[in-house]
Design a protein around this motif. Structure first.
Motif, mmCIF file in Angstrom:
data_model
loop_
_atom_site.group_PDB
_atom_site.id
_atom_site.type_symbol
_atom_site.label_atom_id
_atom_site.label_comp_id
_atom_site.label_asym_id
_atom_site.label_seq_id
_atom_site.Cartn_x
_atom_site.Cartn_y
_atom_site.Cartn_z
ATOM 1 N N THR B 287 0.852 -1.192 0.000
ATOM 2 C CA THR B 287 0.000 0.000 0.000
ATOM 3 C C THR B 287 0.883 1.236 0.000
ATOM 4 N N GLY B 288 0.270 2.363 -0.234
ATOM 5 C CA GLY B 288 1.014 3.624 -0.201
ATOM 6 C C GLY B 288 2.091 3.646 -1.255
ATOM 7 N N CYS B 289 3.289 4.073 -0.871
ATOM 8 C CA CYS B 289 4.401 4.065 -1.805
ATOM 9 C C CYS B 289 4.850 2.622 -1.985
ATOM 10 N N HIS B 290 4.913 2.168 -3.208
ATOM 11 C CA HIS B 290 5.283 0.770 -3.458
ATOM 12 C C HIS B 290 6.654 0.422 -2.913
ATOM 13 N N PHE B 291 7.472 1.439 -2.734
ATOM 14 C CA PHE B 291 8.863 1.170 -2.368
ATOM 15 C C PHE B 291 9.060 1.125 -0.860
ATOM 16 N N HIS B 292 8.019 1.409 -0.069
ATOM 17 C CA HIS B 292 8.266 1.606 1.365
ATOM 18 C C HIS B 292 8.798 0.349 2.068
ATOM 19 N N THR B 293 8.517 -0.822 1.506
ATOM 20 C CA THR B 293 8.986 -2.038 2.180
ATOM 21 C C THR B 293 10.502 -2.177 2.146
ATOM 22 N N ARG B 294 11.138 -1.495 1.218
ATOM 23 C CA ARG B 294 12.583 -1.662 1.097
ATOM 24 C C ARG B 294 13.334 -0.352 1.304
ATOM 25 N N CYS B 295 12.618 0.691 1.658
ATOM 26 C CA CYS B 295 13.219 2.019 1.725
ATOM 27 C C CYS B 295 13.652 2.307 3.156
ATOM 28 N N LYS B 296 14.894 2.756 3.308
ATOM 29 C CA LYS B 296 15.343 2.987 4.690
ATOM 30 C C LYS B 296 14.819 4.292 5.264
ATOM 31 N N TYR B 297 14.260 5.152 4.407
ATOM 32 C CA TYR B 297 13.706 6.414 4.918
ATOM 33 C C TYR B 297 12.208 6.326 5.146
ATOM 34 N N ALA B 298 11.635 5.150 4.981
ATOM 35 C CA ALA B 298 10.180 5.042 4.999
ATOM 36 C C ALA B 298 9.591 5.485 6.334
ATOM 37 N N THR B 299 8.491 6.220 6.237
ATOM 38 C CA THR B 299 7.786 6.655 7.437
ATOM 39 C C THR B 299 6.397 6.040 7.429
ATOM 40 N N GLU B 300 5.633 6.336 8.470
ATOM 41 C CA GLU B 300 4.255 5.848 8.535
ATOM 42 C C GLU B 300 3.450 6.313 7.322
ATOM 43 N N ARG B 301 3.717 7.541 6.919
ATOM 44 C CA ARG B 301 2.960 8.134 5.831
ATOM 45 C C ARG B 301 3.147 7.350 4.522
ATOM 46 N N PRO B 307 2.651 8.607 -2.973
ATOM 47 C CA PRO B 307 3.181 9.907 -3.371
ATOM 48 C C PRO B 307 2.958 10.162 -4.858
ATOM 49 N N ALA B 308 2.624 11.395 -5.194
ATOM 50 C CA ALA B 308 2.450 11.751 -6.607
ATOM 51 C C ALA B 308 3.763 12.308 -7.137
ATOM 52 N N LEU B 309 3.866 12.360 -8.476
ATOM 53 C CA LEU B 309 5.067 12.955 -9.074
ATOM 54 C C LEU B 309 5.012 14.464 -8.871
ATOM 55 N N LYS B 310 6.078 15.005 -8.306
ATOM 56 C CA LYS B 310 6.094 16.452 -8.082
ATOM 57 C C LYS B 310 7.359 17.035 -8.679
ATOM 58 N N ASN B 311 7.235 18.232 -9.204
ATOM 59 C CA ASN B 311 8.416 18.934 -9.686
ATOM 60 C C ASN B 311 9.256 19.362 -8.505
ATOM 61 N N ILE B 312 10.543 19.079 -8.551
ATOM 62 C CA ILE B 312 11.368 19.588 -7.464
ATOM 63 C C ILE B 312 12.413 20.581 -7.962
ATOM 64 N N ASN B 313 12.829 20.386 -9.196
ATOM 65 C CA ASN B 313 13.915 21.243 -9.643
ATOM 66 C C ASN B 313 13.759 21.406 -11.147
ATOM 67 N N GLY B 314 12.991 22.414 -11.527
ATOM 68 C CA GLY B 314 12.729 22.593 -12.951
ATOM 69 C C GLY B 314 11.915 21.445 -13.488
ATOM 70 N N THR B 315 12.521 20.657 -14.355
ATOM 71 C CA THR B 315 11.771 19.557 -14.947
ATOM 72 C C THR B 315 12.002 18.240 -14.209
ATOM 73 N N HIS B 316 12.733 18.281 -13.161
ATOM 74 C CA HIS B 316 13.011 17.070 -12.388
ATOM 75 C C HIS B 316 11.791 16.721 -11.538
ATOM 76 N N GLN B 317 11.222 15.554 -11.813
ATOM 77 C CA GLN B 317 10.035 15.156 -11.057
ATOM 78 C C GLN B 317 10.347 13.911 -10.251
ATOM 79 N N VAL B 318 9.827 13.862 -9.032
ATOM 80 C CA VAL B 318 10.053 12.670 -8.232
ATOM 81 C C VAL B 318 8.787 12.356 -7.444
#
Lengths: 293, 324
Positions: B287-301, B307-318
């Motif tokens: 559920t949630g972010c598909h990567f949370h099971t393997r992510c060391k920064y994962a939080t409850e959220r 998470p949706a794709l968001k622009n962070i730096n010009g055309t860089h989306q994450v």
């Protein structure tokens, strides 16, 4: 140069031919069938054969100078009947196999390629056909439509479509998922050319093999029908109705000339055709290697 | 790069495969091969798509071409929504959008000669008489570096690299605008990869093509792409210009992926980000972010909210909650 390109182009069929010609039993089968076909066609032209008129002086005569294979119980020359009967038997085998193929292959193709409702309707229909004991069905149909050579050809042919349909259906199911079929779709090729150029050539080898087996089967079916008296009707001859005479115990035990030759020919023909089928199967299978001399 | 017009605009694209049904025909298990992907591909660029096997890269490519029907979402080609196109309308579109297949051993009909294979697209659209078509085949063969005299040979007589050239020729003979390259070099020997990649680059410039370049090989993607999209379990997690992505990877998955590129230097100390565990099954993705099971920064959220794709730096989306 031109010639070299030609040879290259045909390398697949050339390999197949080579492998086929190295298959000894298949070559033997081919020879026997070829000789039979030639004899059956040519003999009535060059010899004066009369399979229909009774020789009133010689009922059930043993082989002798007048009749090299003797006569049957109504005095007809058995050699002539064997030749003419061979025409009928081979024709029934070949034509009904062609009919089966012509019905079964398109239906199987459609079922396998389009799937969905086509698949359900056609393949369930095939199941229904296959669940009947075909011999009894044929007997009924033949008696309804009166037994003549053509009814027998059509009835055996039409009832034989299921083999072909099932076979090509299975092959098409696997071929249609191949990447080259998807690639044809990706470049915009329409369904019909895809079927003709991509699916059929890659799914057809087993059909060719089955065709031979089906021919042999049809010959047997015709003979069984005639043996039961529901097939080709005398005075017309077929190997099956020559064998009909062997239903009597006297004939069976004391007059072997009346049934042995027809029996031998049947066995020989059917096994030859089966050998050809085996040879084709080995030749078309790309895993078998060409033997180096 | 210059933000020209979007040639392909993919909106909320989903492709589900139902792998098991209940007795009444309700889906029991669904594979979310492509899960809500939004992408823009601009005219003249090469968009690389990377991700490990099974993450939906190829399905994405095929769904955009509608070789696989999308379950949901829109595909807009040059301003026209092609999602609802009928079979024949879609067939006409194939002139403009093509696919280069991964496996040149499987994607060429073994019973057709090179000439027939490359001519097939022309035959499908009846463009000109036979001689004109053959002429065109010769032209394209020369362009992909196949001697014309090989025309009457069968695919099994060629090596992998040559076969792939045939595949490329077939895809380009109609002069398409957009080409999906589905791992075009991964089935090839390393020694011929560079040749085929250079050929693709050359053709791109010559014919002004737009590529969607799918690969699991990061070095290949780096070599050919202008922008790169990283996929994980059916979702795009990060898109950025090539340089930006390699210099400043943001998503934890991208970081891990990039750190896995081998460096051909024995003395180089590698700081690898090692991921724990396996990729979860796309049948029951987390559920949630598909990567949370393997992510060391994962939080409850991360476990609950996608998470949706968001622009962070010009055309860089994450797509990561770390960058909110």
């Amino acid at each position: 140069m031109e010639k070299k390109e030609r040879i290259k182009k045909d390398s697949y069929s050339r390999d197949v031919l080579k492998k086929f010609s190295q298959h000894k039993l298949a070559m033997l089968g081919m020879t026997i069938i070829a000789v039979e076909v030639l004899l059956v066609i040519l003999l009535p032209m060059v010899m004066e054969l009369d399979p229909y008129t009774s020789d009133v002086l010689n009922f059930s005569a043993a082989p002798g100078p007048g009749h090299i294979l003797g006569t049957d119980d109504t005095g007809r020359d058995l050699f002539a009947r064997l030749v003419y009967g061979g025409r009928v038997s081979l024709m029934v085998g070949l034509l009904s196999a062609i009919i089966s193929l012509m019905i079964g292959v398109p239906l199987g193709l459609v079922a396998g390629y389009y799937k969905g409702i086509w698949e359900t309707v056609i393949m369930r229909l095939a199941d229904i056909f296959m669940s009947f004991p075909s011999m009894i069905l044929i007997l009924v149909l033949v008696s309804v439509f009166d037994p003549s050579v053509w009814t027998i050809i059509f009835v055996i042919g039409i009832l034989g479509w299921t083999d072909f349909a099932k076979l090509i259906y299975g092959n098409v199911l696997s071929v249609r998922e191949k990447e080259y079929v998807e690639s044809a779709r990706a470049v915009g090729t329409k369904d019909l050319p895809i079927l003709i150029k991509y699916v059929i050539p890659n799914a057809f080898a087993p059909i060719l093999i089955n065709f031979t087996f089906r021919t042999a089967q049809a010959i047997i079916q015709e003979s069984s029908l005639s043996f039961l008296g529901m097939g080709v009707q005398p005075p017309e001859a077929s190997w099956g109705n020559i064998l009909y005479a062997a239903q009597s115990i006297t004939v069976l035990s004391t007059r072997p000339w009346m049934w042995v030759p027809a029996g031998i020919l049947l066995v020989l023909t059917v096994s030859s055709i089966n050998f050809i089928g085996d040879g084709m199967r080995d030749a078309l299978d790309s895993r078998t290697k060409i033997r180096k001399k | 790069m210059e933000q020209s017009q979007a040639l392909i605009d993919v909106q909320g694209l989903k492709k589900n495969y139902i792998t098991a049904k209940t007795f009444t025909g309700k889906p029991l298990k669904t594979v979310h091969a492509v899960d809500n992907v939004n992408l823009r591909i601009y005219k003249g660029e090469t968009l690389g798509v990377v991700g490990e096997s099974g993450c939906g890269k190829s399905t994405l490519g095929r769904t955009i071409l509608r070789l696989v029907e999308p379950t949901e979402g829109k595909i807009i080609y040059n301003g026209t929504d092609i999602t609802g196109f009928h079979k024949e309308e879609m067939r006409q579109m194939r002139k403009k959008m093509q696919l280069i297949f991964q496996d040149p051993y499987a994607s060429l009909n073994p019973r057709m000669t090179v000439l027939e294979l490359i001519k097939a697209p022309l035959d499908a659209f009846e463009s000109g008489n036979n001689e004109a078509k053959t002429e065109k085949v010769k032209e394209i063969m020369e362009l992909v570096g196949m001697p014309e005299k090989m025309m009457n040979r069968y695919p099994h007589e060629f090596s992998g690299g040559q076969r792939q050239r045939i595949v490329i020729a077939r895809s380009l003979v109609l002069d398409p605008e957009f080409v999906v390259c589905d791992e075009p070099v991964s089935a090839l020997d390393v020694s011929v990869r560079a040749q085929v990649l250079n050929l693709l680059q050359k053709l791109k410039h010559k014919k002004e093509l737009t590529y969607l370049f799918i690969s699991h090989d990061l070095s290949v993607v780096k070599y050919v792409s202008d922008r790169i999209a990283v996929m994980y379990l059916g979702r795009v997690v990060e898109i950025a210009d090539k340089k930006e992505l390699y210099n400043n990877p943001c998503h934890p998955y991208t970081k891990a992926l990039l750190s896995a590129i081998p460096i051909p230097d024995v003395d180089c100390a590698m700081k690898r980000v090692v991921l724990e565990g396996d990729v979860p099954s796309p049948i029951n993705p987390p559920t949630g972010c598909h990567f949370h099971t393997r992510c060391k920064y994962a939080t409850e959220r991360c476990k609950t909210e996608c998470p949706a794709l968001k622009n962070i730096n010009g055309t860089h989306q994450v797509a990561c909650h770390l960058f909110d």
